[in-house]
Scaffold this motif. Structure first.
Motif, PDB file in Angstrom:
ATOM      1  N   ALA A  69      51.997  94.660  33.548  1.00 35.96           N
ATOM      2  CA  ALA A  69      51.882  95.836  32.684  1.00 35.96           C
ATOM      3  C   ALA A  69      51.219  95.496  31.354  1.00 35.96           C
ATOM      4  CB  ALA A  69      53.261  96.442  32.454  1.00 35.96           C
ATOM      5  N   VAL A  70      51.353  94.254  30.895  1.00 36.73           N
ATOM      6  CA  VAL A  70      50.800  93.877  29.591  1.00 36.73           C
ATOM      7  C   VAL A  70      49.585  92.969  29.722  1.00 36.73           C
ATOM      8  CG1 VAL A  70      52.987  94.164  28.382  1.00 36.73           C
ATOM      9  CG2 VAL A  70      52.420  91.952  29.354  1.00 36.73           C
ATOM     10  N   ILE A  71      48.935  92.973  30.861  1.00 38.28           N
ATOM     11  CA  ILE A  71      47.821  92.055  31.103  1.00 38.28           C
ATOM     12  C   ILE A  71      46.636  92.321  30.169  1.00 38.28           C
ATOM     13  CG2 ILE A  71      46.583  93.342  32.901  1.00 38.28           C
ATOM     14  CD1 ILE A  71      46.540  90.611  34.430  1.00 38.28           C
ATOM     15  N   ASP A  72      46.450  93.554  29.719  1.00 42.28           N
ATOM     16  CA  ASP A  72      45.320  93.855  28.841  1.00 42.28           C
ATOM     17  C   ASP A  72      45.678  93.727  27.358  1.00 42.28           C
ATOM     18  OD1 ASP A  72      46.989  96.051  28.761  1.00 42.28           O
ATOM     19  OD2 ASP A  72      45.344  97.475  28.540  1.00 42.28           O
ATOM     20  N   LYS A  73      46.899  93.345  27.040  1.00 43.36           N
ATOM     21  CA  LYS A  73      47.325  93.192  25.647  1.00 43.36           C
ATOM     22  C   LYS A  73      47.093  91.786  25.110  1.00 43.36           C
ATOM     23  CE  LYS A  73      48.961  97.338  25.285  1.00 43.36           C
ATOM     24  NZ  LYS A  73      48.382  98.329  24.399  1.00 43.36           N
ATOM     25  N   GLY A  74      46.573  90.906  25.928  1.00 44.82           N
ATOM     26  CA  GLY A  74      46.271  89.553  25.482  1.00 44.82           C
ATOM     27  C   GLY A  74      47.065  88.515  26.249  1.00 44.82           C
ATOM     28  N   CYS A  75      46.564  87.303  26.196  1.00 48.43           N
ATOM     29  CA  CYS A  75      47.169  86.204  26.951  1.00 48.43           C
ATOM     30  C   CYS A  75      48.541  85.840  26.405  1.00 48.43           C
ATOM     31  CB  CYS A  75      46.247  85.004  26.909  1.00 48.43           C
ATOM     32  SG  CYS A  75      46.825  83.619  27.883  1.00 48.43           S
ATOM     33  N   GLY A  76      48.708  85.879  25.087  1.00 48.92           N
ATOM     34  CA  GLY A  76      49.982  85.530  24.485  1.00 48.92           C
ATOM     35  C   GLY A  76      51.097  86.475  24.887  1.00 48.92           C
ATOM     36  N   SER A  77      50.803  87.755  24.894  1.00 50.21           N
ATOM     37  CA  SER A  77      51.808  88.742  25.291  1.00 50.21           C
ATOM     38  C   SER A  77      52.186  88.579  26.754  1.00 50.21           C
ATOM     39  CB  SER A  77      51.279  90.161  25.069  1.00 50.21           C
ATOM     40  OG  SER A  77      51.035  90.394  23.716  1.00 50.21           O
ATOM     41  N   MET A  78      51.196  88.310  27.572  1.00 45.13           N
ATOM     42  CA  MET A  78      51.471  88.151  28.994  1.00 45.13           C
ATOM     43  C   MET A  78      52.321  86.909  29.255  1.00 45.13           C
ATOM     44  SD  MET A  78      48.860  88.293  32.187  1.00 45.13           S
ATOM     45  CE  MET A  78      48.581  86.579  32.528  1.00 45.13           C
ATOM     46  N   VAL A  79      52.044  85.825  28.545  1.00 43.24           N
ATOM     47  CA  VAL A  79      52.815  84.592  28.719  1.00 43.24           C
ATOM     48  C   VAL A  79      54.256  84.795  28.266  1.00 43.24           C
ATOM     49  CG1 VAL A  79      53.052  82.216  27.911  1.00 43.24           C
ATOM     50  CG2 VAL A  79      50.836  83.072  28.612  1.00 43.24           C
ATOM     51  N   ILE A  80      54.443  85.452  27.136  1.00 43.45           N
ATOM     52  CA  ILE A  80      55.796  85.708  26.635  1.00 43.45           C
ATOM     53  C   ILE A  80      56.585  86.562  27.610  1.00 43.45           C
ATOM     54  CG2 ILE A  80      57.104  86.913  24.840  1.00 43.45           C
ATOM     55  CD1 ILE A  80      54.943  85.951  22.876  1.00 43.45           C
ATOM     56  N   VAL A  81      55.970  87.628  28.103  1.00 48.52           N
ATOM     57  CA  VAL A  81      56.659  88.507  29.055  1.00 48.52           C
ATOM     58  C   VAL A  81      56.928  87.767  30.356  1.00 48.52           C
ATOM     59  CG1 VAL A  81      56.445  90.625  30.406  1.00 48.52           C
ATOM     60  CG2 VAL A  81      55.796  90.611  28.015  1.00 48.52           C
ATOM     61  N   PHE A  82      56.000  86.918  30.788  1.00 46.57           N
ATOM     62  CA  PHE A  82      56.209  86.150  32.011  1.00 46.57           C
ATOM     63  C   PHE A  82      57.394  85.190  31.861  1.00 46.57           C
ATOM     64  CE2 PHE A  82      55.302  82.399  34.661  1.00 46.57           C
ATOM     65  CZ  PHE A  82      55.322  83.010  35.911  1.00 46.57           C
ATOM     66  N   LEU A  83      57.466  84.502  30.735  1.00 50.22           N
ATOM     67  CA  LEU A  83      58.581  83.578  30.514  1.00 50.22           C
ATOM     68  C   LEU A  83      59.918  84.308  30.413  1.00 50.22           C
ATOM     69  CD1 LEU A  83      56.952  81.069  28.010  1.00 50.22           C
ATOM     70  CD2 LEU A  83      57.478  80.708  30.424  1.00 50.22           C
ATOM     71  N   LEU A  84      59.908  85.454  29.762  1.00 50.18           N
ATOM     72  CA  LEU A  84      61.143  86.233  29.680  1.00 50.18           C
ATOM     73  C   LEU A  84      61.543  86.783  31.047  1.00 50.18           C
ATOM     74  CD1 LEU A  84      60.647  88.113  26.321  1.00 50.18           C
ATOM     75  CD2 LEU A  84      62.390  86.413  26.847  1.00 50.18           C
ATOM     76  N   THR A  85      60.572  87.110  31.864  1.00 55.79           N
ATOM     77  CA  THR A  85      60.871  87.585  33.210  1.00 55.79           C
ATOM     78  C   THR A  85      61.449  86.459  34.062  1.00 55.79           C
ATOM     79  OG1 THR A  85      59.086  89.201  33.039  1.00 55.79           O
ATOM     80  CG2 THR A  85      59.915  88.756  35.230  1.00 55.79           C
ATOM     81  N   LEU A  86      60.963  85.242  33.853  1.00 56.10           N
ATOM     82  CA  LEU A  86      61.540  84.108  34.571  1.00 56.10           C
ATOM     83  C   LEU A  86      62.986  83.849  34.155  1.00 56.10           C
ATOM     84  CD1 LEU A  86      58.666  81.475  34.667  1.00 56.10           C
ATOM     85  CD2 LEU A  86      59.540  82.864  36.541  1.00 56.10           C
ATOM     86  N   CYS A  87      63.287  84.078  32.884  1.00 55.94           N
ATOM     87  CA  CYS A  87      64.665  83.903  32.403  1.00 55.94           C
ATOM     88  C   CYS A  87      65.591  84.985  32.941  1.00 55.94           C
ATOM     89  CB  CYS A  87      64.701  83.921  30.881  1.00 55.94           C
ATOM     90  SG  CYS A  87      63.900  82.504  30.132  1.00 55.94           S
ATOM     91  N   GLY A  88      65.049  86.130  33.148  1.00 56.75           N
ATOM     92  CA  GLY A  88      65.824  87.256  33.662  1.00 56.75           C
ATOM     93  C   GLY A  88      64.939  88.470  33.715  1.00 56.75           C
TER      94      GLY A  88
END
Length: 52
Positions: A16-35
C-alpha cells in the motif's frame, strides 16, 4: 486515500505504501514482520499523511 488503498493496507501493508518511498516501505515491512497490526497501523498513518 481511496478504498483500494485502505483494503490493500489491510491485506498487505507494504504494497500500500510502495509509492511513498523506499524508507516508508521498509519501515512498514519491518513492522509487519513484527506483527500484522503494527504494519497496518503504520501503513494507514503513512497513507493518511496530507504532506505526501
Amino acid at each position: 486515500m481511496g478504498c483500494f488503498r485502505v483494503l490493500l493496507s489491510i491485506i498487505c501493508p507494504p504494497l500500500a505504501v510502495i509509492d511513498k518511498g523506499c524508507g516508508s516501505m521498509v519501515i512498514v515491512f519491518l513492522l509487519t514482520l513484527c506483527g500484522w497490526v503494527p504494519g497496518v497501523i503504520a501503513a494507514l498513518i503513512i497513507l493518511n499523511n496530507p504532506k505526501n
